[in-house]
Scaffold this active site. Structure first.
Site, mmCIF file in Angstrom:
data_model
loop_
_atom_site.group_PDB
_atom_site.id
_atom_site.type_symbol
_atom_site.label_atom_id
_atom_site.label_comp_id
_atom_site.label_asym_id
_atom_site.label_seq_id
_atom_site.Cartn_x
_atom_site.Cartn_y
_atom_site.Cartn_z
ATOM 1 N N ASP A 212 35.152 -9.697 -12.535
ATOM 2 C CA ASP A 212 35.112 -8.256 -12.323
ATOM 3 C C ASP A 212 35.165 -7.555 -13.678
ATOM 4 O O ASP A 212 35.866 -8.024 -14.579
ATOM 5 C CB ASP A 212 36.335 -7.851 -11.490
ATOM 6 C CG ASP A 212 36.113 -6.594 -10.675
ATOM 7 O OD1 ASP A 212 35.053 -6.484 -10.053
ATOM 8 O OD2 ASP A 212 37.013 -5.744 -10.649
ATOM 9 N N TYR B 274 36.424 -5.068 -16.553
ATOM 10 C CA TYR B 274 37.724 -4.450 -16.836
ATOM 11 C C TYR B 274 37.725 -3.042 -16.257
ATOM 12 O O TYR B 274 36.745 -2.306 -16.373
ATOM 13 C CB TYR B 274 37.980 -4.400 -18.339
ATOM 14 C CG TYR B 274 38.159 -5.765 -18.971
ATOM 15 C CD1 TYR B 274 39.104 -6.668 -18.477
ATOM 16 C CD2 TYR B 274 37.389 -6.148 -20.062
ATOM 17 C CE1 TYR B 274 39.270 -7.914 -19.063
ATOM 18 C CE2 TYR B 274 37.553 -7.393 -20.652
ATOM 19 C CZ TYR B 274 38.496 -8.273 -20.144
ATOM 20 O OH TYR B 274 38.664 -9.502 -20.721
ATOM 21 N N PHE C 38 34.623 -10.771 -20.284
ATOM 22 C CA PHE C 38 35.667 -11.099 -21.267
ATOM 23 C C PHE C 38 35.592 -10.248 -22.533
ATOM 24 O O PHE C 38 36.500 -10.288 -23.358
ATOM 25 C CB PHE C 38 35.647 -12.586 -21.652
ATOM 26 C CG PHE C 38 36.037 -13.517 -20.543
ATOM 27 C CD1 PHE C 38 37.361 -13.641 -20.157
ATOM 28 C CD2 PHE C 38 35.075 -14.264 -19.882
ATOM 29 C CE1 PHE C 38 37.725 -14.499 -19.130
ATOM 30 C CE2 PHE C 38 35.427 -15.119 -18.849
ATOM 31 C CZ PHE C 38 36.761 -15.243 -18.474
#
Length: 372
Positions: free
Chosen positions: A194, A196, A207
């Site tokens: 998902d 951030y 990431f």
């Protein structure tokens, strides 16, 4: 994680539970016929502005042909995740070469109905052409149109007409940032879950966060593992992984948008099925334009195998159907502070990926993990 950290990211929890966001009233008709409805009209091609009547007619037409176009029956997983297409890695039929597949963006846009032109404007603006020519039919399917109606009513339209302060992340221009890595140049795929959900964090690469944003805990652990494998690696003070993307690393979240502050809020809306298709395309054509390898791996214009890094149970499920004889599929615990000690640290994935890539494609096939 330090005591001062108050934000917990969905990527940092494995597995994570989420609840879909509720729909709101919209300028787009959310009561359009379901995908099984019968056709009741013809789409107007003379409309200059978006009208409810045109969209109603469009969705009726799209729905009427959904059952015959979907082909292979899709079955939902127990978790309510994406449907699966069994055996997608064992198709031995000859595929056309990636570079020989014709595609004209202007001709494609000209083939769209007025309703599709509005709802798919962002895709035509932002999806890389090497990807769009293989996803062009997928984004016209009823499930994706329903997803776009949901996002439209929430305010996410195109780059030019999405409010700059919209509480959906990432910004419209970054939703498809991952597709800036050309399909034929992909070497490694990292699967996320998902985006951030904090302001300014998501920018379309799993990431990764823009320069100036605090490095998330999972990425801190990724850097730590990278330092263990490559002692000369200098840990950057930022969390922007764009240089990896430029070097052939595709960083793909399973859901591509999220409501501010609501982890998992756009799950089960259709993104999972779309990104499953992306993985299928990667299976077929990922790395198609990588160099010939020293072991006789000669370019055929189709995918000869790439590396998938699947950290955590969620990511592992996404790649479970892929051929392990064709691809290098590396799985481990998630880099989250809650699970990194359970198998992420010491997994050796960065070195293993490069060893496999060099064997298959030569020195040029390796990823420069340390340049960030």
């Amino acid at each position: 994680m330090s005591d001062t950290e108050s934000t917990v990211f969905l990527e940092d929890i494995d597995p994570a539970s989420s609840q879909g966001a509720k729909r709101k009233a919209s300028e787009i008709d959310l009561h359009a016929p379901s995908p099984n409805a019968k056709t009741k009209g013809v789409v107007s091609t003379t409309r200059k502005t978006l009208s409810q009547g045109t969209l109603n007619t469009f969705f009726s037409s799209a729905g009427a042909k959904s059952s015959s176009q979907l082909g292979t029956k899709r079955v939902k997983t127990e978790s309510g995740g994406p449907a699966t297409s069994p055996g997608r890695s064992i198709n031995t039929q000859q595929r056309p070469k990636l570079n020989s597949i014709p595609f004209s963006l202007s001709a494609y846009q000209g083939s769209l109905s007025e309703g599709e032109k509005d709802l798919l404007r962002l895709e035509c603006e932002c999806i890389g052409l090497s990807w769009l020519k293989l996803l062009k039919d997928e984004i016209r399917k009823p499930y994706f149109i329903e997803l776009k109606k949901f996002l439209w009513q929430a305010g996410l339209k195109s780059c030019s007409d999405t409010p700059p302060n919209l509480n959906i992340y990432p910004s419209a221009k970054d939703v498809y940032s991952w597709s800036k890595t050309p399909l034929g140049k992909v070497k490694v795929v990292i699967i996320g879950q998902d985006p951030y959900h904090g302001a300014g964090q998501a920018h379309g690469l799993c990431f990764s966060v823009p320069v100036g944003v605090r490095v998330p805990p999972s990425l801190v652990n990724i850097y730590q593992e990278l330092k263990t494998e490559y002692p000369d690696f200098t840990t950057p003070k930022h969390g922007n992984l764009t240089s990896w993307a430029n070097n052939g690393v595709l960083m793909l979240n399973t859901c591509l948008t999220v409501q501010a502050g609501q982890a998992g809020s756009h799950s089960k809306r259709g993104w999972e099925r779309f990104t499953e298709k992306v993985v299928e395309v990667l299976d077929q054509y990922g790395g198609a334009n990588l160099p010939n390898g020293p072991n006789g791996s000669t370019s055929t214009g189709a995918g000869r195998g790439i590396v998938f890094l699947a950290w955590g149970a969620w990511a592992s499920e996404r790649v479970s159907k892929l051929s392990k004889s064709k691809h290098l599929i590396l799985t481990s615990a998630h880099p989250s502070p809650y699970s990194a000690e359970k198998g992420f640290f010491g997994n050796g994935h960065f070195i293993k990926a490069n060893q496999w890539l060099e064997t298959k494609y030569g020195p040029e096939g390796k990823v420069d993990w340390c340049s960030l």
